[in-house]
Design a protein around this motif. Sequence first.
Motif, PDB file in Angstrom:
ATOM      1  N   MET A   1     -55.638  14.297  21.244  1.00  0.00           N
ATOM      2  CA  MET A   1     -54.844  13.090  21.468  1.00  0.00           C
ATOM      3  C   MET A   1     -54.061  13.226  22.776  1.00  0.00           C
ATOM      4  O   MET A   1     -53.459  14.267  23.026  1.00  0.00           O
ATOM      5  CB  MET A   1     -53.866  12.857  20.301  1.00  0.00           C
ATOM      6  N   THR A   2     -54.067  12.174  23.563  1.00  0.00           N
ATOM      7  CA  THR A   2     -53.354  12.212  24.832  1.00  0.00           C
ATOM      8  C   THR A   2     -51.845  12.138  24.595  1.00  0.00           C
ATOM      9  O   THR A   2     -51.389  11.616  23.569  1.00  0.00           O
ATOM     10  CB  THR A   2     -53.771  11.034  25.722  1.00  0.00           C
ATOM     11  N   PRO A   3     -51.046  12.649  25.527  1.00  0.00           N
ATOM     12  CA  PRO A   3     -49.591  12.542  25.399  1.00  0.00           C
ATOM     13  C   PRO A   3     -49.127  11.094  25.222  1.00  0.00           C
ATOM     14  O   PRO A   3     -48.168  10.823  24.493  1.00  0.00           O
ATOM     15  CB  PRO A   3     -49.090  13.142  26.715  1.00  0.00           C
ATOM     16  N   GLU A   4     -49.821  10.169  25.880  1.00  0.00           N
ATOM     17  CA  GLU A   4     -49.436   8.752  25.771  1.00  0.00           C
ATOM     18  C   GLU A   4     -49.637   8.236  24.355  1.00  0.00           C
ATOM     19  O   GLU A   4     -48.771   7.561  23.796  1.00  0.00           O
ATOM     20  CB  GLU A   4     -50.253   7.902  26.752  1.00  0.00           C
ATOM     21  N   ARG A   5     -50.778   8.560  23.756  1.00  0.00           N
ATOM     22  CA  ARG A   5     -51.042   8.095  22.378  1.00  0.00           C
ATOM     23  C   ARG A   5     -50.092   8.759  21.395  1.00  0.00           C
ATOM     24  O   ARG A   5     -49.638   8.133  20.431  1.00  0.00           O
ATOM     25  CB  ARG A   5     -52.503   8.386  21.997  1.00  0.00           C
ATOM     26  N   LEU A   6     -49.785  10.032  21.613  1.00  0.00           N
ATOM     27  CA  LEU A   6     -48.825  10.714  20.754  1.00  0.00           C
ATOM     28  C   LEU A   6     -47.456  10.046  20.854  1.00  0.00           C
ATOM     29  O   LEU A   6     -46.784   9.830  19.842  1.00  0.00           O
ATOM     30  CB  LEU A   6     -48.724  12.186  21.145  1.00  0.00           C
ATOM     31  N   ALA A   7     -47.061   9.710  22.064  1.00  0.00           N
ATOM     32  CA  ALA A   7     -45.766   9.060  22.262  1.00  0.00           C
ATOM     33  C   ALA A   7     -45.718   7.702  21.580  1.00  0.00           C
ATOM     34  O   ALA A   7     -44.691   7.314  21.014  1.00  0.00           O
ATOM     35  CB  ALA A   7     -45.486   8.904  23.759  1.00  0.00           C
ATOM     36  N   ARG A   8     -46.842   6.982  21.611  1.00  0.00           N
ATOM     37  CA  ARG A   8     -46.888   5.665  20.954  1.00  0.00           C
ATOM     38  C   ARG A   8     -46.746   5.816  19.439  1.00  0.00           C
ATOM     39  O   ARG A   8     -46.110   4.995  18.781  1.00  0.00           O
ATOM     40  CB  ARG A   8     -48.189   4.948  21.307  1.00  0.00           C
ATOM     41  N   PHE A   9     -47.346   6.869  18.891  1.00  0.00           N
ATOM     42  CA  PHE A   9     -47.186   7.104  17.449  1.00  0.00           C
ATOM     43  C   PHE A   9     -45.744   7.479  17.125  1.00  0.00           C
ATOM     44  O   PHE A   9     -45.147   6.938  16.183  1.00  0.00           O
ATOM     45  CB  PHE A   9     -48.124   8.206  16.970  1.00  0.00           C
ATOM     46  N   ALA A  37     -51.528   8.768   8.258  1.00  0.00           N
ATOM     47  CA  ALA A  37     -51.684   7.710   9.266  1.00  0.00           C
ATOM     48  C   ALA A  37     -51.820   8.312  10.661  1.00  0.00           C
ATOM     49  O   ALA A  37     -52.596   7.826  11.490  1.00  0.00           O
ATOM     50  CB  ALA A  37     -50.485   6.763   9.208  1.00  0.00           C
ATOM     51  N   TYR A  38     -51.077   9.376  10.911  1.00  0.00           N
ATOM     52  CA  TYR A  38     -51.176  10.064  12.208  1.00  0.00           C
ATOM     53  C   TYR A  38     -52.592  10.590  12.440  1.00  0.00           C
ATOM     54  O   TYR A  38     -53.163  10.445  13.530  1.00  0.00           O
ATOM     55  CB  TYR A  38     -50.175  11.214  12.262  1.00  0.00           C
ATOM     56  N   LEU A  39     -53.175  11.213  11.417  1.00  0.00           N
ATOM     57  CA  LEU A  39     -54.528  11.760  11.552  1.00  0.00           C
ATOM     58  C   LEU A  39     -55.534  10.646  11.819  1.00  0.00           C
ATOM     59  O   LEU A  39     -56.480  10.823  12.603  1.00  0.00           O
ATOM     60  CB  LEU A  39     -54.904  12.530  10.285  1.00  0.00           C
ATOM     61  N   ARG A  40     -55.324   9.496  11.199  1.00  0.00           N
ATOM     62  CA  ARG A  40     -56.233   8.370  11.431  1.00  0.00           C
ATOM     63  C   ARG A  40     -56.037   7.795  12.835  1.00  0.00           C
ATOM     64  O   ARG A  40     -56.997   7.391  13.491  1.00  0.00           O
ATOM     65  CB  ARG A  40     -56.017   7.303  10.361  1.00  0.00           C
ATOM     66  N   TRP A  41     -54.783   7.752  13.277  1.00  0.00           N
ATOM     67  CA  TRP A  41     -54.480   7.287  14.625  1.00  0.00           C
ATOM     68  C   TRP A  41     -55.104   8.223  15.670  1.00  0.00           C
ATOM     69  O   TRP A  41     -55.604   7.787  16.700  1.00  0.00           O
ATOM     70  CB  TRP A  41     -52.974   7.212  14.805  1.00  0.00           C
TER      71      TRP A  41
END
Length: 289
Positions: A1-9, A37-41
Amino acid sequence: MTPERLARFEANRRRLFGVAYRLLGEASAAEDVVQDAYLRWERCDTAVSPEAWLTTVVTHLCLDRLTSARARRERYVGTWLPEPILTGGPHDPLEAVTQRELLSMGMLVLLERLTPPERAVFVLREAFGHSHREIAEILGVTEPHARQLYRRAQRHVAEERTRFTPSPEQGEVLLRRFMAATLAGDVAALERMLADDVVAWADGGGKAPATRGPVTGREQVVRHLLALTRYASRIGFEPETVNGQPALAFYLDDRLAGVTVVEFDHDRVVTIRAVANPDKLAYVAKQKI
């Protein structure tokens, strides 16, 4: 997961926990849902709105759990009460509580009477301000059906919503007065503070001493409270904010042994809810570390 997607979560984590906790009434289960939900994201590579997508995922995960939870609670030993959480402090897992009543123990108990879809609609609408159109999309139903579910939920809870909620400052003063009278065995003071129709509930889950059903009426509740005086020399307590309400954390020989939320109608105690099941105290104990 990219830092951007992690930050959005992470930007949505507290709100997602708030949705899951209000739907399930269990902090530990809400954490599991958010992690799922995090794992699915993490696996989702489509361009979607994180707030809408994650809210939908969390809601459906909770609906799946509510079906099995209802069966478990029918087998539960004694009274089932929601798992308490500390709010308002540095370890508050929720977003700022703007509507304390919608997080209160009393409201979570009322929500247990709803069907899972009714509960989801009520929480998404009243606690998070979603439109009926958005709720319909989240649940995969038509907008008229979402409106119908909401009206049913409103009818179920309307008559028993909290009569009066003191400010945090008022609540702490009333709680200290109530606890002092209880530990001192001051019958006259307790009788003045208790409403005629006061009800006391206790959740021990078969793992801690607790009444199996409600204790009702001033005389019976006074007798119930006076039983605590035998432990007065070993009991300590701290005022806390639990589920957006003034509450007391009890310590027996310096070990967290219970969390009690006392609801008032002005200066009279109308409901006492005490959670002593050690499994349900683990989240609060973790918050206090």
